[in-house]
Design a protein around this motif. Structure first.
Motif, PDB file in Angstrom:
ATOM      1  N   THR A 163       0.867  -1.177   0.000  1.00 48.44           N
ATOM      2  CA  THR A 163       0.000   0.000   0.000  1.00 48.44           C
ATOM      3  C   THR A 163       0.904   1.226   0.000  1.00 48.44           C
ATOM      4  N   THR A 164       0.739   2.058  -0.996  1.00 50.03           N
ATOM      5  CA  THR A 164       1.619   3.206  -1.183  1.00 50.03           C
ATOM      6  C   THR A 164       0.822   4.502  -1.154  1.00 50.03           C
ATOM      7  N   LYS A 165       1.414   5.546  -0.614  1.00 50.47           N
ATOM      8  CA  LYS A 165       0.771   6.859  -0.570  1.00 50.47           C
ATOM      9  C   LYS A 165       1.139   7.677  -1.805  1.00 50.47           C
TER      10      LYS A 165
ATOM     11  N   ASP B 289      -4.186   6.466  -0.494  1.00 51.85           N
ATOM     12  CA  ASP B 289      -3.483   5.191  -0.467  1.00 51.85           C
ATOM     13  C   ASP B 289      -3.878   4.398  -1.703  1.00 51.85           C
TER      14      ASP B 289
ATOM     15  N   ASN C  52       6.684   9.608   3.288  1.00 50.56           N
ATOM     16  CA  ASN C  52       5.445   9.078   2.717  1.00 50.56           C
ATOM     17  C   ASN C  52       5.706   8.095   1.584  1.00 50.56           C
TER      18      ASN C  52
ATOM     19  N   ASN D 137       6.983   4.900   0.004  1.00 50.28           N
ATOM     20  CA  ASN D 137       7.241   3.547   0.511  1.00 50.28           C
ATOM     21  C   ASN D 137       8.597   3.026   0.027  1.00 50.28           C
TER      22      ASN D 137
END
Length: 468
Positions: A38-40, A75, A245, A247
């Protein structure tokens, strides 16, 4: 009428300046996103502005709204490695990020031995230039900046690893990334955030240093210079905080020379820094680091004590240490030229411990325990399962002492992964030291060819007076 139109024109200019979606520098075309995570994605827009984000790997669209502080963040789910892909951001304007890869992302940080690049003197990396098009590596350079408070953006962008980009990039980081790219067969993103000369305090949030008496007192001993910051938190705020933020898979670190005079606090300092980074990224990031190399410092044993402090950091989960004493051919040069093997050894730690590829003998043996048996001191090691060996006829830089604390050159016998250390001059030995000096280079190795980490069995007071 003309005056009315002029002010209307100014209004539209003003509105356009603040209505457009903006992205941080770390989100740019050519970037690598961490796979299977899960990446922002985040940025800025006019408060209340609707922002739509579309990703080409799944053709999904996510919507969000900028808050009252003009911030927005979403996300997204990132699949397994692949690409190139695109990401589209739409609001009052439209931004398209092209050539986005999905793979593994690592940060490369520390002081000059991590910073050292082709342009700074490591010309041997030129042999890599012709084959860079066969690799899938992307580079992000963080400019040298400081700040009293945490920042939210870095003025830089991602670049494909070609000869132009590599000339200003960490050579250690490059060889680390190359090995990962070849062994994992996925795109590798490397974030270059380092600054020659910096003590570790500047990479640690200032509140954590100021609230710890041991760390605060040690930081006060860092003398200001004209070339790098020494104030706690200043590099963290400007060169780490803006990317937390984003990843990442983990961090590699080469630093310590500038903390040589405050080694008593270094283990705690690095553990504090690791903890702060892990908290900021909300992940127990792997942290692999390089033990400082042999060098003739101006004070006795300061290098030995700093290396000892670094060895103690191995008790922190998900850390690993690369020993480089065998890669030094000039102890008057604080920047050993062999960066290739340093990067490869760091990569082997990551490949084995983070990616669980089957590797053996990828760690240097480190001192575990000792026992005294009459005239022998028997030493056992971690990470020496296949045994030890001496390169050359006689052991170097290994000394033994009795209760008088006078050290003599020792005789050594190897039985498997144990050292039997003795001296004809001592009947009742008490302590052994190996390569425990600033510039000593020993010749004890694992059978895999990795140098044994420097160590001592005693806790006696160590002379750190100025070399005469």
């Amino acid at each position: 009428m003309k005056k009315h139109l002029f002010f209307l024109f100014l209004f539209f200019i003003h509105f356009s300046l603040y209505a457009n979606i903006q992205l941080p520098g770390i989100l740019s075309s050519g970037m690598v996103l961490q796979q299977k995570a899960t990446t922002k994605l985040w940025g800025w827009a006019t408060p209340g502005e609707k922002v739509k984000i579309s990703t080409s790997w799944d053709n999904k669209t996510i919507e969000t709204v900028a808050d009252g502080n003009a911030n927005w963040k979403v996300d997204i789910q990132v699949p397994q490695a692949g690409g190139p892909y695109s990401i589209v951001f739409e609001g009052e304007n439209k931004i398209v990020l092209e050539n986005v890869m999905i793979g593994e992302v690592w940060i490369c940080s520390g002081q000059s031995n991590m910073e050292w690049s082709y342009n700074l003197g490591i010309k041997s990396v030129k042999s890599e230039f012709e084959q860079l098009n066969k690799l899938n590596i992307r580079l992000f350079n963080v400019p040298k900046r400081t700040s009293e408070t945490p920042q939210n953006n870095i003025n830089s962008s991602w670049a494909v690893c070609d000869s132009t980009a590599l000339k200003v990039f960490s050579v250690v980081g490059y060889y680390f990334g190359k090995q990962l790219n070849q062994d994992l067969n996925v795109a590798i993103g490397l974030i270059n955030s380092n600054w020659g000369g910096t003590p570790a305090e500047v990479w640690t949030p200032d509140s954590l240093v100021e609230s710890n008496t041991l760390l605060k007192d040690a930081a006060a001993k860092n003398e200001p210079t004209a070339w790098w910051p020494v104030t706690p938190g200043y590099a963290y705020n400007a060169m780490i905080a803006p990317i937390v933020n984003y990843n990442i898979a983990g961090a590699i670190w080469y630093q310590g020379e500038s903390n040589k005079n405050t080694s008593a606090s270094y283990t705690e300092l690095i553990n504090t820094m690791i903890g702060a980074w892990r908290k900021a990224w909300n992940a127990e990031l792997p942290f692999y680091y390089v033990q400082i190399a042999p060098f003739k410092y101006e004070k006795y044993n300061v290098g030995a004590l700093l290396r000892e402090a670094q060895s103690k950091n191995l008790s922190t989960p998900k850390t690993g240490m690369v020993v480089v004493s065998d890669l030094v051919n000039d102890t008057l040069n604080i920047h050993p030229s062999n960066k290739k093997d340093v990067g490869i050894r760091l990569a082997n730690l990551a490949l084995a411990d983070t990616y669980k590829l089957k590797k053996t003998d990828y760690k240097s043996p480190v001192f575990k325990s000792f026992t005294v048996d009459k005239s022998n001191i028997i030493i056992e090691f971690d990470y020496a399962e296949t045994g030890l060996t001496i390169k050359g006829k006689d052991p170097k830089e290994i000394f033994i002492a009795d209760e008088n604390k006078v050290f003599y050159p020792a005789q050594v016998k190897i039985k498997g992964n144990k050292l039997f250390v003795s001296s004809k001059q001592l009947k009742s030995p008490k302590a052994v030291r190996y390569q425990f000096s600033n510039a000593g280079i020993g010749n004890l190795f694992s059978h895999a060819g990795l140098p044994v980490a420097p160590f001592r069995t005693d806790n006696w007071e160590v002379d750190t007076s100025k070399v005469k």
